[in-house]
Motif scaffolding. Structure first.
Motif, PDB file in Angstrom:
ATOM      1  N   ALA A 137       5.735  -9.001   4.180  1.00 44.05           N
ATOM      2  CA  ALA A 137       4.864 -10.059   4.829  1.00 44.05           C
ATOM      3  C   ALA A 137       5.387 -10.382   6.260  1.00 44.05           C
ATOM      4  N   GLY A 138       6.961 -10.546   6.227  1.00 45.06           N
ATOM      5  CA  GLY A 138       7.355 -10.903   7.450  1.00 45.06           C
ATOM      6  C   GLY A 138       7.654  -9.851   8.276  1.00 45.06           C
ATOM      7  N   ALA A 139       7.473  -8.497   7.834  1.00 45.74           N
ATOM      8  CA  ALA A 139       7.557  -7.264   8.940  1.00 45.74           C
ATOM      9  C   ALA A 139       6.488  -7.441   9.934  1.00 45.74           C
ATOM     10  N   LYS A 140       6.941  -7.069  11.250  1.00 47.52           N
ATOM     11  CA  LYS A 140       5.815  -6.726  12.393  1.00 47.52           C
ATOM     12  C   LYS A 140       5.514  -5.218  12.137  1.00 47.52           C
ATOM     13  N   PRO A 141       4.481  -4.808  12.713  1.00 43.53           N
ATOM     14  CA  PRO A 141       4.025  -3.507  12.483  1.00 43.53           C
ATOM     15  C   PRO A 141       5.150  -2.046  12.842  1.00 43.53           C
ATOM     16  N   ARG A 142       5.857  -2.531  13.963  1.00 41.53           N
ATOM     17  CA  ARG A 142       6.700  -1.309  14.198  1.00 41.53           C
ATOM     18  C   ARG A 142       7.721  -1.080  13.149  1.00 41.53           C
ATOM     19  N   ARG A 143       7.975  -2.022  12.207  1.00 38.67           N
ATOM     20  CA  ARG A 143       8.889  -1.903  11.235  1.00 38.67           C
ATOM     21  C   ARG A 143       8.032  -1.431   9.692  1.00 38.67           C
ATOM     22  N   LEU A 144       6.715  -1.083   9.804  1.00 42.30           N
ATOM     23  CA  LEU A 144       5.947  -0.678   8.685  1.00 42.30           C
ATOM     24  C   LEU A 144       5.810   0.888   8.767  1.00 42.30           C
ATOM     25  N   SER A 145       5.778   1.569   7.635  1.00 45.09           N
ATOM     26  CA  SER A 145       5.445   3.052   7.656  1.00 45.09           C
ATOM     27  C   SER A 145       3.912   2.920   8.003  1.00 45.09           C
ATOM     28  N   GLY A 146       3.380   4.197   8.065  1.00 45.40           N
ATOM     29  CA  GLY A 146       1.982   4.551   8.370  1.00 45.40           C
ATOM     30  C   GLY A 146       1.260   3.891   7.193  1.00 45.40           C
ATOM     31  N   GLY A 147       1.800   4.387   5.831  1.00 44.32           N
ATOM     32  CA  GLY A 147       0.919   3.949   4.891  1.00 44.32           C
ATOM     33  C   GLY A 147       0.739   2.474   4.913  1.00 44.32           C
ATOM     34  N   GLN A 148       1.919   1.842   5.054  1.00 43.45           N
ATOM     35  CA  GLN A 148       2.006   0.077   4.965  1.00 43.45           C
ATOM     36  C   GLN A 148       1.062  -0.431   5.947  1.00 43.45           C
ATOM     37  N   ALA A 149       1.050   0.381   7.199  1.00 40.18           N
ATOM     38  CA  ALA A 149       0.239  -0.363   8.084  1.00 40.18           C
ATOM     39  C   ALA A 149      -1.177  -0.171   8.027  1.00 40.18           C
ATOM     40  N   GLN A 150      -1.559   0.997   7.294  1.00 40.31           N
ATOM     41  CA  GLN A 150      -3.140   1.214   7.059  1.00 40.31           C
ATOM     42  C   GLN A 150      -3.281   0.098   5.954  1.00 40.31           C
ATOM     43  N   ARG A 151      -2.514  -0.324   4.965  1.00 44.01           N
ATOM     44  CA  ARG A 151      -2.886  -1.287   3.999  1.00 44.01           C
ATOM     45  C   ARG A 151      -3.009  -2.628   4.260  1.00 44.01           C
ATOM     46  N   VAL A 152      -2.083  -2.971   5.440  1.00 48.26           N
ATOM     47  CA  VAL A 152      -2.232  -4.194   6.354  1.00 48.26           C
ATOM     48  C   VAL A 152      -3.644  -4.288   6.997  1.00 48.26           C
ATOM     49  N   ALA A 153      -3.925  -3.103   7.768  1.00 52.66           N
ATOM     50  CA  ALA A 153      -5.219  -3.090   8.378  1.00 52.66           C
ATOM     51  C   ALA A 153      -6.439  -3.518   7.548  1.00 52.66           C
ATOM     52  N   LEU A 154      -6.359  -2.721   6.225  1.00 45.91           N
ATOM     53  CA  LEU A 154      -7.348  -2.839   5.146  1.00 45.91           C
ATOM     54  C   LEU A 154      -7.280  -4.362   4.491  1.00 45.91           C
ATOM     55  N   ALA A 155      -6.237  -4.897   4.360  1.00 49.80           N
ATOM     56  CA  ALA A 155      -6.237  -6.289   3.947  1.00 49.80           C
ATOM     57  C   ALA A 155      -6.681  -7.086   5.191  1.00 49.80           C
ATOM     58  N   ARG A 156      -6.274  -6.861   6.408  1.00 53.38           N
ATOM     59  CA  ARG A 156      -6.901  -7.817   7.465  1.00 53.38           C
ATOM     60  C   ARG A 156      -8.446  -7.825   7.394  1.00 53.38           C
ATOM     61  N   ALA A 157      -9.108  -6.585   7.396  1.00 51.58           N
ATOM     62  CA  ALA A 157     -10.448  -6.576   7.214  1.00 51.58           C
ATOM     63  C   ALA A 157     -11.055  -7.249   5.970  1.00 51.58           C
ATOM     64  N   LEU A 158     -10.268  -7.265   4.787  1.00 50.86           N
ATOM     65  CA  LEU A 158     -10.956  -7.803   3.756  1.00 50.86           C
ATOM     66  C   LEU A 158     -10.495  -9.309   3.463  1.00 50.86           C
ATOM     67  N   ALA A 159      -9.683  -9.613   4.274  1.00 46.33           N
ATOM     68  CA  ALA A 159      -9.356 -11.258   4.038  1.00 46.33           C
ATOM     69  C   ALA A 159     -10.585 -11.975   4.716  1.00 46.33           C
ATOM     70  N   THR A 160     -11.451 -11.338   5.456  1.00 49.26           N
ATOM     71  CA  THR A 160     -12.473 -12.184   6.169  1.00 49.26           C
ATOM     72  C   THR A 160     -13.572 -12.253   5.223  1.00 49.26           C
ATOM     73  N   GLN A 161     -13.421 -11.733   3.886  1.00 52.01           N
ATOM     74  CA  GLN A 161     -14.701 -11.323   3.042  1.00 52.01           C
ATOM     75  C   GLN A 161     -16.121 -11.014   3.753  1.00 52.01           C
ATOM     76  N   PRO A 162     -16.022  -9.749   4.202  1.00 53.20           N
ATOM     77  CA  PRO A 162     -17.027  -9.199   4.892  1.00 53.20           C
ATOM     78  C   PRO A 162     -18.125  -8.647   4.060  1.00 53.20           C
ATOM     79  N   ARG A 163     -19.050  -8.665   4.441  1.00 53.34           N
ATOM     80  CA  ARG A 163     -20.403  -8.316   3.831  1.00 53.34           C
ATOM     81  C   ARG A 163     -20.665  -6.651   4.054  1.00 53.34           C
TER      82      ARG A 163
END
Length: 359
Positions: A137-163
């Protein structure tokens, strides 16, 4: 193929996505209709330049429509600015804010929707935990692996509860090993997503594994749509046939004989009349250096080897001649036949290994 519960395609008055996306850009015109039910994952599949990304940008509001309509859960979105649409987007390169931690990246959307800092961070922490990223949770993007960054991006999209969840080549930036793992994780999260999801990809495996339904776009138009199994079994264009690994021909059927539009006649097991497609896999082709006398294959043609390439643990031969086709054989068989570019061969296919279906 996804293990998801299949849903029916919605009508124009139901919840979900009902769109006709018309975008004119000089010589290029996109005209694609989409109807997607809540809980359904649809993959837009097509070659480069087909219009997939334009369609995705139109759904997100980043490219204006020049015609058609766009309704989500009954609400017209054509004039709604991107930031006001109930849409979450996962971009190919993720586009995480480099100066924010994973937690604050995910909290950004809820904050924009009016949640307090504490509420937004609590929701973000919940989503990171669901993605298995609580420890990052406290890591910035440059410290994340590609797979971790992809999951953060997915979490960011889903956190807005999109339709409507839009995924633009979500696995393209990953290496092969990470891609396998993240694809499985993404499949699980999409199975739990209750709204509409549209995936844009040129990778057939991503589409087959992640989507309930495929919509194939070529030259700005839908050329075929259906379940992954239907598309794989009954391709209707050369692009789709190559995608799913089949030789595909079009011709005129008269009983068990199909006279191909460009080439010889083929014998099939199906009894059909009129315009048809005929398909068979490269693995169904047997090669000989002499005419296959006494062969049980009723279909055989004189060909020439145009090229050879490794295809998994097989050798794929590209053949020209009476019937252009692709054939797969083992390296041992290729050596025994002394295959090389320019070599003359005979290709044979049993009728039982062909599949004919109406155009």
């Amino acid at each position: 193929m996804t293990g998801r519960t299949r849903v029916t395609v919605p009508d124009a008055t139901a919840d979900g996505l009902d769109a006709r996306l018309v975008v004119d850009r000089g010589a290029f015109r996109l005209d694609v209709s989409l109807a997607v039910a809540p809980g359904e994952v649809v993959a837009l599949l097509g070659p480069n330049g087909a219009g997939k990304t334009t369609a995705l940008r139109a759904l997100a509001g980043l490219t204006p429509l020049t015609g058609g309509h766009l309704r989500l859960d009954g609400a017209a979105l054509e004039r709604t600015p991107p930031e006001s649409r109930p849409v979450g987007v996962v971009f190919q390169d993720y586009l995480l804010f480099p100066h924010l931690t994973a937690l604050d990246n995910v909290a950004f959307g809820p904050r924009c929707q009016g949640a307090s800092k504490a509420q937004a961070r609590a929701r973000a922490a919940e989503w990171l935990d669901r993605m298995g990223l609580a420890a990052h949770a406290g890591a910035k993007p440059r410290r994340l692996s590609g797979g971790q960054a992809q999951r953060v991006a997915l979490a960011r999209a889903l956190a807005t509860q999109p339709r409507l969840l839009l995924l633009d080549e979500p696995l393209a930036a990953l290496d092969a090993r990470t891609r396998l793992e993240v694809r499985a994780q993404l499949r699980r999260h999409l199975a739990e997503f209750e709204a509409v999801a549209v995936l844009v990809t040129h990778d057939p495996l991503d589409a087959m594994v992640l989507a309930d339904r495929l919509v194939v776009v070529e030259h700005g138009e839908v050329v075929q749509e259906g379940t992954p199994s239907h598309i794989a079994r009954r391709p209707r264009t050369d692009y789709i046939a190559q995608l799913v690994g089949l030789n595909l021909y079009r011709g005129e059927a008269d009983g068990h004989t199909v006279r191909l539009d460009a080439g010889p006649a083929l014998t099939t097991t199906e009894d059909l009349t009129g315009p048809v497609f005929v398909a068979f896999p490269p693995s169904a082709v047997t090669l000989y250096r002499e005419p296959p006398a006494g062969s049980s294959a009723r279909n055989h043609w004189r060909c020439e080897v145009a090229g050879l390439e490794t295809h998994g643990d097989q050798i794929r031969a590209d053949l020209t001649g009476e019937l252009p086709l692709a054939a797969d054989l083992t390296a041992v068989a290729a050596a025994e036949l002394d295959l090389h570019p320019g070599a003359e061969v005979w290709a044979a296919v049993k009728a039982t290994q062909t599949h004919a279906y109406p155009v």
